[in-house]
Design a protein around this motif. Structure first.
Motif, PDB file in Angstrom:
ATOM      1  N   ARG A   1       0.840  -1.205   0.000  1.00  0.00           N
ATOM      2  CA  ARG A   1       0.000   0.000   0.000  1.00  0.00           C
ATOM      3  C   ARG A   1       0.876   1.257   0.000  1.00  0.00           C
ATOM      4  NH1 ARG A   1      -2.904  -1.848   3.448  1.00  0.00           N
ATOM      5  NH2 ARG A   1      -4.605  -2.474   2.120  1.00  0.00           N
ATOM      6  N   LEU A   2       1.914   1.248   0.826  1.00  0.00           N
ATOM      7  CA  LEU A   2       2.845   2.377   0.882  1.00  0.00           C
ATOM      8  C   LEU A   2       3.546   2.574  -0.458  1.00  0.00           C
ATOM      9  CD1 LEU A   2       4.503   4.540   2.400  1.00  0.00           C
ATOM     10  CD2 LEU A   2       6.069   2.695   3.035  1.00  0.00           C
ATOM     11  N   PHE A   3       4.013   1.495  -1.061  1.00  0.00           N
ATOM     12  CA  PHE A   3       4.716   1.570  -2.341  1.00  0.00           C
ATOM     13  C   PHE A   3       3.805   2.158  -3.420  1.00  0.00           C
ATOM     14  CE2 PHE A   3       7.445  -1.193  -5.459  1.00  0.00           C
ATOM     15  CZ  PHE A   3       8.123  -0.059  -5.880  1.00  0.00           C
ATOM     16  N   LEU A   4       2.555   1.684  -3.487  1.00  0.00           N
ATOM     17  CA  LEU A   4       1.617   2.225  -4.474  1.00  0.00           C
ATOM     18  C   LEU A   4       1.373   3.717  -4.240  1.00  0.00           C
ATOM     19  CD1 LEU A   4      -0.923  -0.710  -4.680  1.00  0.00           C
ATOM     20  CD2 LEU A   4       0.599   0.081  -6.503  1.00  0.00           C
ATOM     21  N   LYS A   5       1.286   4.131  -3.002  1.00  0.00           N
ATOM     22  CA  LYS A   5       1.083   5.553  -2.670  1.00  0.00           C
ATOM     23  C   LYS A   5       2.292   6.381  -3.118  1.00  0.00           C
ATOM     24  CE  LYS A   5       0.085   8.575   1.225  1.00  0.00           C
ATOM     25  NZ  LYS A   5      -0.190   8.640   2.666  1.00  0.00           N
ATOM     26  N   LEU A   6       3.488   5.877  -2.866  1.00  0.00           N
ATOM     27  CA  LEU A   6       4.705   6.588  -3.282  1.00  0.00           C
ATOM     28  C   LEU A   6       4.820   6.650  -4.804  1.00  0.00           C
ATOM     29  CD1 LEU A   6       7.236   5.143  -0.687  1.00  0.00           C
ATOM     30  CD2 LEU A   6       6.367   7.486  -0.775  1.00  0.00           C
ATOM     31  N   LEU A   7       4.475   5.562  -5.467  1.00  0.00           N
ATOM     32  CA  LEU A   7       4.513   5.545  -6.933  1.00  0.00           C
ATOM     33  C   LEU A   7       3.538   6.558  -7.518  1.00  0.00           C
ATOM     34  CD1 LEU A   7       4.666   1.713  -7.582  1.00  0.00           C
ATOM     35  CD2 LEU A   7       6.475   3.366  -8.094  1.00  0.00           C
ATOM     36  N   ALA A   8       2.330   6.600  -6.983  1.00  0.00           N
ATOM     37  CA  ALA A   8       1.324   7.546  -7.472  1.00  0.00           C
ATOM     38  C   ALA A   8       1.791   8.978  -7.269  1.00  0.00           C
ATOM     39  CB  ALA A   8      -0.009   7.306  -6.778  1.00  0.00           C
ATOM     40  N   ALA A   9       2.406   9.272  -6.135  1.00  0.00           N
ATOM     41  CA  ALA A   9       2.879  10.626  -5.840  1.00  0.00           C
ATOM     42  C   ALA A   9       4.036  11.039  -6.743  1.00  0.00           C
ATOM     43  CB  ALA A   9       3.302  10.720  -4.377  1.00  0.00           C
ATOM     44  N   ALA A  10       4.800  10.081  -7.233  1.00  0.00           N
ATOM     45  CA  ALA A  10       5.981  10.376  -8.046  1.00  0.00           C
ATOM     46  C   ALA A  10       5.667  10.538  -9.531  1.00  0.00           C
ATOM     47  CB  ALA A  10       7.020   9.267  -7.871  1.00  0.00           C
ATOM     48  N   GLN A  11       4.422  10.322  -9.929  1.00  0.00           N
ATOM     49  CA  GLN A  11       4.096  10.347 -11.351  1.00  0.00           C
ATOM     50  C   GLN A  11       3.998  11.766 -11.888  1.00  0.00           C
ATOM     51  OE1 GLN A  11       4.557   7.480 -12.828  1.00  0.00           O
ATOM     52  NE2 GLN A  11       4.967   6.965 -10.705  1.00  0.00           N
ATOM     53  N   LYS A  12       4.158  11.835 -13.184  1.00  0.00           N
ATOM     54  CA  LYS A  12       4.112  13.116 -13.887  1.00  0.00           C
ATOM     55  C   LYS A  12       2.745  13.764 -13.726  1.00  0.00           C
ATOM     56  CE  LYS A  12       7.209  11.166 -17.293  1.00  0.00           C
ATOM     57  NZ  LYS A  12       7.350  10.705 -18.653  1.00  0.00           N
ATOM     58  N   ASP A  13       2.706  15.078 -13.811  1.00  0.00           N
ATOM     59  CA  ASP A  13       1.452  15.813 -13.661  1.00  0.00           C
ATOM     60  C   ASP A  13       0.423  15.434 -14.712  1.00  0.00           C
ATOM     61  OD1 ASP A  13       2.409  17.147 -11.452  1.00  0.00           O
ATOM     62  OD2 ASP A  13       3.138  18.847 -12.614  1.00  0.00           O
ATOM     63  N   ASP A  14       0.864  15.004 -15.890  1.00  0.00           N
ATOM     64  CA  ASP A  14      -0.090  14.677 -16.954  1.00  0.00           C
ATOM     65  C   ASP A  14      -0.608  13.242 -16.865  1.00  0.00           C
ATOM     66  OD1 ASP A  14       2.235  13.384 -17.699  1.00  0.00           O
ATOM     67  OD2 ASP A  14       2.049  13.880 -19.813  1.00  0.00           O
ATOM     68  N   CYS A  15      -0.198  12.509 -15.843  1.00  0.00           N
ATOM     69  CA  CYS A  15      -0.655  11.134 -15.674  1.00  0.00           C
ATOM     70  C   CYS A  15      -1.955  11.142 -14.871  1.00  0.00           C
ATOM     71  CB  CYS A  15       0.401  10.297 -14.956  1.00  0.00           C
ATOM     72  SG  CYS A  15      -0.158   8.614 -14.679  1.00  0.00           S
ATOM     73  N   HIS A  16      -3.020  10.712 -15.507  1.00  0.00           N
ATOM     74  CA  HIS A  16      -4.322  10.710 -14.851  1.00  0.00           C
ATOM     75  C   HIS A  16      -4.780   9.316 -14.460  1.00  0.00           C
ATOM     76  CE1 HIS A  16      -4.582  14.845 -16.029  1.00  0.00           C
ATOM     77  NE2 HIS A  16      -4.364  14.513 -17.280  1.00  0.00           N
ATOM     78  N   THR A  17      -4.201   8.297 -15.056  1.00  0.00           N
ATOM     79  CA  THR A  17      -4.659   6.938 -14.835  1.00  0.00           C
ATOM     80  C   THR A  17      -3.476   6.004 -14.642  1.00  0.00           C
ATOM     81  OG1 THR A  17      -6.546   7.347 -16.288  1.00  0.00           O
ATOM     82  CG2 THR A  17      -6.036   5.060 -15.816  1.00  0.00           C
TER      83      THR A  17
END
Length: 99
Positions: free
Chosen positions: A51-67
Motif C-alpha cells: 500500500r505504501l509503495f503504491l502511494k509513493l509511486l502515485a505521488a511520483a508520477q508526472k502531472d499529466d498522468c491521470h490513470t
C-alpha cells in the motif's frame, strides 16, 4: 523509518535503509502509466508495504498522468484486495483459452 520509491533504470524500487523491499516497472503513455511486475519481497508481505509503495509511486508520477493501470489474476485474492483497497477498480476482465 524513511521509505523511498526511486528508479533504477526502468525499474522502481521501494527501499528503506538501503534494503530493497519491493519492485515494479512502469511504462508511460500520454495520460496513463502501466504498472508491471509489482512485488513486495517474500517475508515482508501483509505489513502495509505494498500500500505504501503504491502511494509513493502515485505521488511520483508526472502531472499529466491521470490513470494508473495494471493487470492481475482474479485468483490472486491478496493482490486484488490490495489494489482495491488502494482505489483501483476492475475495468476489464480477460478470458484465456487453454490448449
Amino acid at each position: 523509518e524513511a521509505y523511498a520509491a526511486d528508479t533504477q533504470g526502468e525499474e522502481w524500487l521501494l527501499r528503506c535503509g538501503g534494503r530493497t523491499m519491493g519492485r515494479c516497472r512502469l511504462a508511460y503513455f500520454p495520460g496513463t502509466v502501466y504498472l508491471y511486475g509489482f512485488t513486495i519481497e517474500e517475508g515482508l508481505r501483509r505489513k502495509g508495504l505494498g500500500r505504501l509503495f503504491l502511494k509513493l509511486l502515485a505521488a511520483a508520477q508526472k502531472d499529466d498522468c491521470h490513470t494508473m493501470l495494471l493487470q492481475v489474476g482474479s485468483r490472486n485474492a491478496a493482490a486484488c484486495g490490495l489494489y482495491r483497497s488502494c482505489g483501483f477498480e476492475v475495468t476489464e476482465k480477460l478470458d484465456y483459452i487453454k490448449v
